[in-house]
Design a protein around this motif. Structure first.
Motif, PDB file in Angstrom:
ATOM      1  N   PRO A  11       0.831  -1.204   0.000  1.00  0.00           N
ATOM      2  CA  PRO A  11       0.000   0.000   0.000  1.00  0.00           C
ATOM      3  C   PRO A  11       0.868   1.257   0.000  1.00  0.00           C
ATOM      4  N   SER A  12       0.417   2.268  -0.707  1.00  0.00           N
ATOM      5  CA  SER A  12       1.183   3.517  -0.771  1.00  0.00           C
ATOM      6  C   SER A  12       1.073   4.304   0.524  1.00  0.00           C
ATOM      7  N   ALA A  13       0.018   4.064   1.291  1.00  0.00           N
ATOM      8  CA  ALA A  13      -0.177   4.764   2.565  1.00  0.00           C
ATOM      9  C   ALA A  13      -1.031   3.897   3.481  1.00  0.00           C
ATOM     10  N   GLU A  14      -0.906   4.138   4.766  1.00  0.00           N
ATOM     11  CA  GLU A  14      -1.745   3.425   5.731  1.00  0.00           C
ATOM     12  C   GLU A  14      -3.196   3.881   5.565  1.00  0.00           C
ATOM     13  N   PHE A  15      -4.108   2.990   5.880  1.00  0.00           N
ATOM     14  CA  PHE A  15      -5.530   3.303   5.802  1.00  0.00           C
ATOM     15  C   PHE A  15      -5.896   4.356   6.842  1.00  0.00           C
ATOM     16  N   VAL A  16      -5.263   4.279   7.997  1.00  0.00           N
ATOM     17  CA  VAL A  16      -5.444   5.265   9.056  1.00  0.00           C
ATOM     18  C   VAL A  16      -4.163   6.080   9.139  1.00  0.00           C
ATOM     19  N   THR A  17      -4.270   7.387   9.043  1.00  0.00           N
ATOM     20  CA  THR A  17      -3.086   8.241   9.087  1.00  0.00           C
ATOM     21  C   THR A  17      -2.719   8.596  10.525  1.00  0.00           C
ATOM     22  N   ILE A  18      -1.493   9.065  10.689  1.00  0.00           N
ATOM     23  CA  ILE A  18      -1.031   9.520  12.003  1.00  0.00           C
ATOM     24  C   ILE A  18      -1.927  10.657  12.493  1.00  0.00           C
ATOM     25  N   GLU A  19      -2.307  11.541  11.593  1.00  0.00           N
ATOM     26  CA  GLU A  19      -3.164  12.672  11.968  1.00  0.00           C
ATOM     27  C   GLU A  19      -4.515  12.179  12.492  1.00  0.00           C
ATOM     28  N   MET A  20      -5.071  11.162  11.839  1.00  0.00           N
ATOM     29  CA  MET A  20      -6.347  10.605  12.283  1.00  0.00           C
ATOM     30  C   MET A  20      -6.194   9.959  13.663  1.00  0.00           C
ATOM     31  N   ALA A  21      -5.088   9.264  13.871  1.00  0.00           N
ATOM     32  CA  ALA A  21      -4.849   8.612  15.166  1.00  0.00           C
ATOM     33  C   ALA A  21      -4.662   9.654  16.269  1.00  0.00           C
ATOM     34  N   ALA A  23      -5.957  12.643  16.377  1.00  0.00           N
ATOM     35  CA  ALA A  23      -7.273  13.210  16.663  1.00  0.00           C
ATOM     36  C   ALA A  23      -8.107  12.249  17.508  1.00  0.00           C
ATOM     37  N   GLN A  24      -8.084  10.962  17.173  1.00  0.00           N
ATOM     38  CA  GLN A  24      -8.854   9.967  17.919  1.00  0.00           C
ATOM     39  C   GLN A  24      -8.371   9.854  19.360  1.00  0.00           C
ATOM     40  N   CYS A  25      -7.065  10.004  19.566  1.00  0.00           N
ATOM     41  CA  CYS A  25      -6.485   9.870  20.910  1.00  0.00           C
ATOM     42  C   CYS A  25      -6.481  11.177  21.690  1.00  0.00           C
ATOM     43  N   GLY A  26      -6.945  12.252  21.083  1.00  0.00           N
ATOM     44  CA  GLY A  26      -6.977  13.543  21.771  1.00  0.00           C
ATOM     45  C   GLY A  26      -5.603  14.174  21.907  1.00  0.00           C
ATOM     46  N   SER A  33       5.445  13.839  19.349  1.00  0.00           N
ATOM     47  CA  SER A  33       6.312  13.015  20.188  1.00  0.00           C
ATOM     48  C   SER A  33       5.922  11.531  20.191  1.00  0.00           C
ATOM     49  N   ARG A  34       4.680  11.217  19.870  1.00  0.00           N
ATOM     50  CA  ARG A  34       4.229   9.816  19.912  1.00  0.00           C
ATOM     51  C   ARG A  34       3.938   9.250  18.522  1.00  0.00           C
ATOM     52  N   ASP A  35       4.389   9.949  17.486  1.00  0.00           N
ATOM     53  CA  ASP A  35       4.108   9.510  16.118  1.00  0.00           C
ATOM     54  C   ASP A  35       4.673   8.125  15.813  1.00  0.00           C
ATOM     55  N   GLU A  36       5.878   7.832  16.293  1.00  0.00           N
ATOM     56  CA  GLU A  36       6.488   6.529  16.031  1.00  0.00           C
ATOM     57  C   GLU A  36       5.645   5.412  16.656  1.00  0.00           C
ATOM     58  N   GLU A  37       5.227   5.616  17.894  1.00  0.00           N
ATOM     59  CA  GLU A  37       4.393   4.632  18.584  1.00  0.00           C
ATOM     60  C   GLU A  37       3.046   4.477  17.882  1.00  0.00           C
ATOM     61  N   LEU A  38       2.433   5.597  17.493  1.00  0.00           N
ATOM     62  CA  LEU A  38       1.149   5.530  16.779  1.00  0.00           C
ATOM     63  C   LEU A  38       1.299   4.787  15.460  1.00  0.00           C
ATOM     64  N   GLY A  39       2.404   5.000  14.756  1.00  0.00           N
ATOM     65  CA  GLY A  39       2.655   4.300  13.498  1.00  0.00           C
ATOM     66  C   GLY A  39       2.734   2.793  13.697  1.00  0.00           C
ATOM     67  N   ARG A  40       3.430   2.372  14.757  1.00  0.00           N
ATOM     68  CA  ARG A  40       3.525   0.940  15.059  1.00  0.00           C
ATOM     69  C   ARG A  40       2.153   0.366  15.415  1.00  0.00           C
TER      70      ARG A  40
END
Length: 83
Positions: A11-21, A23-26, A33-40
């Motif tokens: 896939p060229s991109a994840e179905f759920v983006t870091i930005e979406m995650a 927003a969902q996590c507030g 700072s938590r982008d790497e963890e959210l990506g995993r």
């Protein structure tokens, strides 16, 4: 019988983006700072859903082989956009 599919074009991109995650996590949009963890977590959740449901979430090209035309009664990869 279907053989395990091989991913030809991932896939060229994840179905759920870091930005979406974020927003969902507030998490504030400027807080990276938590982008790497959210990506995993996104990758792990996607793999888990794909494995459990037997589907591919994001569009990708796969190579799948079967023994006979009769196997096309049930395609091993779903959803399918072209053959």
């Amino acid at each position: 019988m279907w053989r395990p599919a091989r991913v030809v074009t991932p896939p060229s991109a994840e179905f759920v983006t870091i930005e979406m995650a974020r927003a969902q996590c507030g998490i504030r949009p400027s807080d990276t700072s938590r982008d790497e963890e959210l990506g995993r977590l996104i990758a792990a959740a996607t793999a888990s859903v794909e494995s459990y449901c037997g589907i591919k979430i994001a569009e990708q090209a796969i190579d799948a082989e079967c023994d006979s035309f009769g196997d096309f009664d049930r395609i091993a990869a779903a959803p399918l956009s072209s053959i």
